[in-house]
Design a protein around this motif. Structure first.
Motif, PDB file in Angstrom:
ATOM      1  N   MET A  19     -18.749 -71.746 -63.846  1.00  0.00           N
ATOM      2  CA  MET A  19     -18.630 -70.558 -63.759  1.00  0.00           C
ATOM      3  C   MET A  19     -18.451 -69.645 -64.738  1.00  0.00           C
ATOM      4  O   MET A  19     -17.968 -70.361 -66.368  1.00  0.00           O
ATOM      5  CB  MET A  19     -18.307 -70.464 -62.691  1.00  0.00           C
ATOM      6  N   HIS A 107     -22.502 -71.923 -61.146  1.00  0.00           N
ATOM      7  CA  HIS A 107     -22.628 -70.566 -59.866  1.00  0.00           C
ATOM      8  C   HIS A 107     -22.574 -69.242 -60.186  1.00  0.00           C
ATOM      9  O   HIS A 107     -21.759 -68.379 -61.738  1.00  0.00           O
ATOM     10  CB  HIS A 107     -21.301 -70.618 -59.216  1.00  0.00           C
ATOM     11  N   GLY A 111     -23.099 -68.878 -64.943  1.00  0.00           N
ATOM     12  CA  GLY A 111     -22.905 -70.108 -64.736  1.00  0.00           C
ATOM     13  C   GLY A 111     -24.136 -70.469 -64.210  1.00  0.00           C
ATOM     14  O   GLY A 111     -24.924 -71.336 -64.674  1.00  0.00           O
TER      15      GLY A 111
END
Length: 400
Positions: A19, A107, A111
């Motif tokens: 992330m 994410h 990411g």
């Protein structure tokens, strides 16, 4: 499936979550997921684009250290694409190869891009959870067209999509198209600790906002709505963000009957106690943790009709407020102060719904089970059945 059963089936899995920014609901989601997977016997690591800055995120990351057997690594990432991304991809390639990652889960927009652009020689299956991210862009804007074109290209490099709300999946279909790879909806969830009721302090304000101080979160709309109230009203704003000074300037122009205090960042449950009603006036959301946590704690909640919030409110979704509408929000604020019993009844219904249907433990189980359906050549042929066994919604990568 119990956590122990899942552990027996998945204990050798090595998972790396990637992330950009360790803040907000995305960070909470990754921490809950990593913690649950660690408890189930998986080996977990986290790669993030910056070190946390606010004390709440620093404490959360410190608590995560013991759950991340594969380590927590900072790899500076800019918000927008740049030349530095090329160097980072090489570093991430070496890092995931060295860890022997079998699952690489991206994410958010950044990411997710890193994980899917990463050369296949790095190994590992690639999973992506948008968390809203680029899905919030206007599909007609130049930035939106560029990001959605990139999302279309990266679909073929994705082994599985995990959406945290039906809204996220629906928006992906509308703005990007068919995910192509299998896609699943697994709601964010709350823990047993989140479900302990929170009582307001004796000198609590009428309302409290908790979140990042950005226009996207509707802070400006809330301040405008407070200015429309006829009676005396007190708002506390909990959180940090680059636009704080702008909102402080707005608050200074509020009428004399309105008091607005900026409290800085605090853990959500401490923030809940500072007000009698939590207000979530966001213009865009996916599946906001503040709404889940407030509902689980039994705190009265006013929220905008955005993203996955109607999925949290369920039969009470008609109580949600139009986003970006100060007058509509002011009406809801006035109703809350004049009808405390009605707000308490709504809070009780939401608490029952959230504590029953939104579980962090089930979220971690469902995500790991979905990993397994993509890793196992047998269950990959019957992945819909396997995913549904975890109590989550599964869709093959075709529109329906």
């Amino acid at each position: 499936m119990s956590g122990r059963a899942m552990s027996n089936a998945s204990e050798s899995l090595r998972v790396v979550h990637v992330m950009r920014a360790p803040l907000g609901g995305l960070f909470r989601h990754v921490c809950d997921l990593a913690q649950g997977q660690h408890q189930a016997g998986l080996k977990v690591g986290i790669v993030m684009g910056e070190a946390p800055r606010d004390p709440v995120s620093v404490a959360r990351l410190r608590d995560m250290a013991g759950a991340c057997e594969l380590g927590i690594h900072v790899m500076p990432m800019s918000r927008m694409p740049g030349l530095g991304d090329v160097t980072n991809l090489l570093r991430l390639y070496e890092h995931t190869r060295r860890l022997g990652a079998e699952i690489i889960h991206g994410h958010g927009a950044k990411g997710g891009a890193y994980v899917r652009v990463l050369p296949r020689l790095a190994g590992g299956f690639r999973f992506y959870t948008p968390h809203g991210g680029s899905l919030h862009f206007d599909a007609k804007s130049l930035k939106g067209r560029l990001f959605f074109a990139a999302e279309r290209l990266m679909r073929g490099r994705t082994d599985g999509f995990i959406f945290e709300s039906e809204f996220g999946l629906r928006t992906f279909f509308e703005k990007v198209g068919d995910p192509i790879a299998p896609a699943i909806v697994i709601h964010n969830g709350v823990t047993e600790a989140d479900s302990v009721p929170v009582s307001s302090e004796e000198d609590a304000a009428d309302f409290v906002f908790i979140g990042e101080l950005r226009a996207l979160k509707g802070v400006g709309t809330l301040i405008e709505a407070m200015g429309l109230l006829k009676d005396a009203a007190h708002l506390r704003i909990v959180g940090s963000g680059a636009e704080r000074e702008c909102f402080e300037a707005m608050a200074r122009k509020a009428p004399h009957n309105v008091r607005i205090d900026f409290m800085g960042p605090l853990p959500a449950r401490e923030g809940f106690a500072l007000g009698r009603v939590v207000v979530l006036p966001s213009h865009h959301e996916s599946m906001p943790y503040v709404a889940l946590e407030a509902a689980a704690a039994g705190v009265p909640l006013i929220a905008a009709h955005v993203g996955g919030v109607p999925e949290i409110f369920g039969p009470d979704a008609s109580r949600l407020v139009a986003p970006g509408d100060p007058a509509a929000l002011a009406s809801a604020l006035a109703h809350a102060t004049g009808n405390p019993d009605d707000m308490r009844l709504l809070a009780a219904r939401l608490r029952q719904r959230v504590t029953t249907d939104f579980s962090a433990a089930r979220m971690a189980e469902g995500v790991t089970e979905f990993y397994r359906t993509r890793l196992d050549p047998v269950t990959r042929c019957n992945s819909g059945k396997a995913a549904n066994a975890s109590g989550v919604r599964f869709r093959e990568g075709v529109s329906s």
